[in-house]
Design a protein around this motif. Structure first.
Motif, PDB file in Angstrom:
ATOM      1  N   ARG A  98      -2.870  10.384 -12.400  1.00 38.10           N
ATOM      2  CA  ARG A  98      -3.310  10.617 -11.242  1.00 38.10           C
ATOM      3  C   ARG A  98      -4.797  10.222 -12.072  1.00 38.10           C
ATOM      4  O   ARG A  98      -5.175   8.910 -10.426  1.00 38.10           O
ATOM      5  N   HIS A  99      -5.184   9.942 -12.609  1.00 36.54           N
ATOM      6  CA  HIS A  99      -6.475   9.129 -12.725  1.00 36.54           C
ATOM      7  C   HIS A  99      -6.153   7.969 -12.774  1.00 36.54           C
ATOM      8  O   HIS A  99      -7.518   7.378 -12.241  1.00 36.54           O
ATOM      9  N   GLU A 100      -5.605   7.510 -13.498  1.00 37.11           N
ATOM     10  CA  GLU A 100      -5.183   5.986 -14.066  1.00 37.11           C
ATOM     11  C   GLU A 100      -4.587   5.783 -12.725  1.00 37.11           C
ATOM     12  O   GLU A 100      -5.396   4.770 -11.642  1.00 37.11           O
ATOM     13  N   LYS A 101      -4.046   6.452 -11.280  1.00 32.86           N
ATOM     14  CA  LYS A 101      -3.380   5.931 -10.448  1.00 32.86           C
ATOM     15  C   LYS A 101      -5.323   6.385  -9.064  1.00 32.86           C
ATOM     16  O   LYS A 101      -5.613   4.422  -8.748  1.00 32.86           O
ATOM     17  N   ASP A 102      -6.028   6.412  -9.517  1.00 34.14           N
ATOM     18  CA  ASP A 102      -7.161   6.701  -9.165  1.00 34.14           C
ATOM     19  C   ASP A 102      -8.139   5.075  -9.317  1.00 34.14           C
ATOM     20  O   ASP A 102      -8.696   4.502  -8.247  1.00 34.14           O
ATOM     21  N   ALA A 103      -7.501   5.437 -10.854  1.00 33.85           N
ATOM     22  CA  ALA A 103      -8.530   4.141 -11.307  1.00 33.85           C
ATOM     23  C   ALA A 103      -7.919   2.577 -10.491  1.00 33.85           C
ATOM     24  O   ALA A 103      -8.804   1.972 -10.395  1.00 33.85           O
ATOM     25  N   LEU A 104      -7.083   2.623 -10.232  1.00 36.10           N
ATOM     26  CA  LEU A 104      -6.546   1.149  -9.860  1.00 36.10           C
ATOM     27  C   LEU A 104      -6.358   1.415  -8.622  1.00 36.10           C
ATOM     28  O   LEU A 104      -6.557   0.633  -8.264  1.00 36.10           O
ATOM     29  N   ASP A 105      -6.407   2.728  -7.718  1.00 35.03           N
ATOM     30  CA  ASP A 105      -7.256   2.229  -6.626  1.00 35.03           C
ATOM     31  C   ASP A 105      -8.456   1.738  -6.030  1.00 35.03           C
ATOM     32  O   ASP A 105      -8.715   0.749  -5.268  1.00 35.03           O
ATOM     33  N   ARG A 106      -9.508   2.326  -6.661  1.00 37.24           N
ATOM     34  CA  ARG A 106     -10.395   1.587  -7.223  1.00 37.24           C
ATOM     35  C   ARG A 106     -10.887  -0.243  -7.580  1.00 37.24           C
ATOM     36  O   ARG A 106     -11.915  -0.990  -6.695  1.00 37.24           O
ATOM     37  N   GLU A 107      -9.755  -0.142  -7.945  1.00 37.77           N
ATOM     38  CA  GLU A 107     -10.116  -1.976  -8.481  1.00 37.77           C
ATOM     39  C   GLU A 107      -9.324  -2.681  -7.447  1.00 37.77           C
ATOM     40  O   GLU A 107      -9.824  -4.019  -8.034  1.00 37.77           O
ATOM     41  N   SER A 108      -7.925  -1.574  -7.254  1.00 35.90           N
ATOM     42  CA  SER A 108      -7.756  -3.033  -5.960  1.00 35.90           C
ATOM     43  C   SER A 108      -8.934  -3.283  -4.765  1.00 35.90           C
ATOM     44  O   SER A 108      -8.936  -4.369  -4.050  1.00 35.90           O
ATOM     45  N   VAL A 109      -9.949  -2.266  -4.506  1.00 35.63           N
ATOM     46  CA  VAL A 109     -10.459  -2.427  -3.322  1.00 35.63           C
ATOM     47  C   VAL A 109     -11.251  -3.384  -3.833  1.00 35.63           C
ATOM     48  O   VAL A 109     -11.665  -4.302  -2.864  1.00 35.63           O
ATOM     49  N   HIS A 110     -11.391  -3.874  -5.335  1.00 30.93           N
ATOM     50  CA  HIS A 110     -12.406  -5.371  -5.197  1.00 30.93           C
ATOM     51  C   HIS A 110     -11.606  -6.504  -5.388  1.00 30.93           C
ATOM     52  O   HIS A 110     -11.880  -7.701  -5.457  1.00 30.93           O
ATOM     53  N   ALA A 111     -10.430  -6.284  -5.636  1.00 33.28           N
ATOM     54  CA  ALA A 111      -9.689  -6.962  -6.354  1.00 33.28           C
ATOM     55  C   ALA A 111      -8.740  -7.719  -5.082  1.00 33.28           C
ATOM     56  O   ALA A 111      -8.073  -9.183  -5.117  1.00 33.28           O
ATOM     57  N   GLY A 112      -8.496  -7.102  -5.046  1.00 33.12           N
ATOM     58  CA  GLY A 112      -7.493  -7.246  -3.422  1.00 33.12           C
ATOM     59  C   GLY A 112      -6.268  -7.776  -4.272  1.00 33.12           C
ATOM     60  O   GLY A 112      -5.367  -7.291  -5.031  1.00 33.12           O
ATOM     61  N   PRO A 113      -5.514  -8.595  -3.443  1.00 40.08           N
ATOM     62  CA  PRO A 113      -4.030  -9.169  -4.024  1.00 40.08           C
ATOM     63  C   PRO A 113      -3.777  -9.568  -5.739  1.00 40.08           C
ATOM     64  O   PRO A 113      -3.165  -9.870  -6.081  1.00 40.08           O
ATOM     65  N   ASP A 114      -5.190  -9.519  -6.231  1.00 41.71           N
ATOM     66  CA  ASP A 114      -5.421  -9.486  -7.777  1.00 41.71           C
ATOM     67  C   ASP A 114      -5.318  -9.405  -8.859  1.00 41.71           C
ATOM     68  O   ASP A 114      -5.748  -8.498  -9.665  1.00 41.71           O
ATOM     69  N   ALA A 115      -5.420  -7.390  -7.761  1.00 37.87           N
ATOM     70  CA  ALA A 115      -5.399  -6.467  -8.413  1.00 37.87           C
ATOM     71  C   ALA A 115      -4.772  -6.448 -10.029  1.00 37.87           C
ATOM     72  O   ALA A 115      -3.671  -6.416  -9.592  1.00 37.87           O
ATOM     73  N   ILE A 116      -5.032  -6.021 -11.167  1.00 33.44           N
ATOM     74  CA  ILE A 116      -4.282  -4.655 -12.179  1.00 33.44           C
ATOM     75  C   ILE A 116      -3.330  -4.341 -11.977  1.00 33.44           C
ATOM     76  O   ILE A 116      -2.964  -2.708 -11.837  1.00 33.44           O
ATOM     77  N   ALA A 117      -1.651  -4.391 -12.418  1.00 30.87           N
ATOM     78  CA  ALA A 117      -0.916  -3.628 -12.005  1.00 30.87           C
ATOM     79  C   ALA A 117      -0.304  -2.256 -13.097  1.00 30.87           C
ATOM     80  O   ALA A 117      -1.851  -2.321 -14.475  1.00 30.87           O
ATOM     81  N   SER A 118      -0.016  -0.829 -13.125  1.00 29.91           N
ATOM     82  CA  SER A 118      -0.010  -0.243 -14.147  1.00 29.91           C
ATOM     83  C   SER A 118      -0.509  -0.472 -16.142  1.00 29.91           C
ATOM     84  O   SER A 118       0.708  -2.229 -15.978  1.00 29.91           O
ATOM     85  N   ARG A 119      -1.290  -0.304 -16.888  1.00 32.86           N
ATOM     86  CA  ARG A 119      -0.805  -1.153 -17.898  1.00 32.86           C
ATOM     87  C   ARG A 119      -0.219   0.085 -19.312  1.00 32.86           C
ATOM     88  O   ARG A 119      -0.626  -0.001 -19.916  1.00 32.86           O
ATOM     89  N   ILE A 120      -0.423   1.299 -18.471  1.00 30.88           N
ATOM     90  CA  ILE A 120       0.083   2.682 -19.736  1.00 30.88           C
ATOM     91  C   ILE A 120       0.779   3.476 -19.021  1.00 30.88           C
ATOM     92  O   ILE A 120       1.491   3.386 -17.695  1.00 30.88           O
ATOM     93  N   HIS A 121       1.737   3.799 -19.771  1.00 30.28           N
ATOM     94  CA  HIS A 121       3.167   4.804 -20.355  1.00 30.28           C
ATOM     95  C   HIS A 121       3.001   5.683 -21.019  1.00 30.28           C
ATOM     96  O   HIS A 121       2.362   5.983 -21.822  1.00 30.28           O
ATOM     97  N   TRP A 122       2.749   6.873 -19.764  1.00 33.96           N
ATOM     98  CA  TRP A 122       2.473   8.008 -20.038  1.00 33.96           C
ATOM     99  C   TRP A 122       4.046   8.953 -20.875  1.00 33.96           C
ATOM    100  O   TRP A 122       5.087   8.668 -20.278  1.00 33.96           O
ATOM    101  N   GLU A 123       4.023   9.241 -22.326  1.00 31.17           N
ATOM    102  CA  GLU A 123       4.806   9.794 -22.600  1.00 31.17           C
ATOM    103  C   GLU A 123       4.279  11.708 -23.645  1.00 31.17           C
ATOM    104  O   GLU A 123       3.078  11.485 -24.244  1.00 31.17           O
TER     105      GLU A 123
END
Length: 240
Positions: A98-123
């Motif tokens: 959830r925290h990762e999704k929140d961080a990605l959502d914040r990044e997408s506001v600034h990066a727009g279509p160039d936002a970085i997708a998830s880089r983390i695999h949780w196990e």
């Protein structure tokens, strides 16, 4: 403080295996209960020694042992690392995602279509027995302590998971300068820099030790109290 993970077990009729399975289940339940007791347990910030030692490393594949609520893994991903993050608690891992999704959502506001997708695999895994299927450019273990965890075995796994040219970073509480709060009454849960090197066999010619020291820092307790504690810090490069 971050935590160990729960693992994958094969059912048998052996009584010892069933007893081991019950121990591991109770450990997972205990950590789930701890994480479930509050909306957030840790600060949400990456561990300071990870930031200090990891900021200058070239990003690649990283393994985060005992990822807890995910602050370290998220920070690594934001630096460009692809991260495998493991922990014992399903509650912690759900919160970390959830925290990762929140961080990605914040990044997408600034990066727009160039936002970085998830880089983390949780196990979810048991670090007492878990063996990673690949090697990594960085293996990070930050405060992998627990009353049901013998630290030597999972930290040997950590060292073995570093690829040639990669970095091993282990940070833990020094047994002589522990926080005055929490469950820190068993000295065998913790380690000195010398104990780490000796137990893990981090020595020439296979390894080059870059940092092996004790660092004081001010820590904040769960009720806002402050104390000067000491971190054991080991950073080493695998040469072969």
């Amino acid at each position: 403080m971050t935590r160990q993970g729960e693992g994958h077990h094969h059912g048998t009729d052996d009584g010892g295996t069933r007893q081991e399975g019950r121990r591991q289940q109770s450990a997972a339940e205990a950590w789930d209960e701890k994480y479930g007791s509050k909306p957030q347990i840790w600060s949400g910030k990456p561990n300071p020694q990870l930031v200090r030692e990891g900021a200058g490393l070239r990003p690649g594949k990283a393994l985060d042992l005992g990822c807890g609520e995910g602050a370290d893994a998220i920070w690594l991903a934001q630096q460009g690392w692809t991260v495998t993050a493991v922990d014992i608690s399903a509650v912690a891992l759900e919160r970390a995602a959830r925290h990762e999704k929140d961080a990605l959502d914040r990044e997408s506001v600034h990066a727009g279509p160039d936002a970085i997708a998830s880089r983390i695999h949780w196990e979810q895994c048991d670090l007492d027995e878990w063996q990673p299927a690949e090697t990594y450019d960085l293996v990070s273990s930050q405060f992998l302590h627990g009353p049901q965890l013998v630290w030597q075995a999972p930290l040997r796994t950590a060292a073995a998971a570093v690829k040639p040219g990669g970095t091993l970073l282990i940070v833990g509480h020094h047994p002589h300068r522990l926080p005055p709060w929490g469950n820190h009454t068993a000295p065998e849960m913790f380690y000195t820099p010398a104990q780490l090197v000796q137990e893990l066999g981090i020595e020439s010619p296979g390894w080059q030790v870059e940092v092996n020291t004790t660092r004081d820092r001010v820590a904040n307790g769960p009720d806002g109290q402050e104390a000067v504690i000491a971190d054991t810090v080991l950073r080493a490069t695998r040469l072969a």
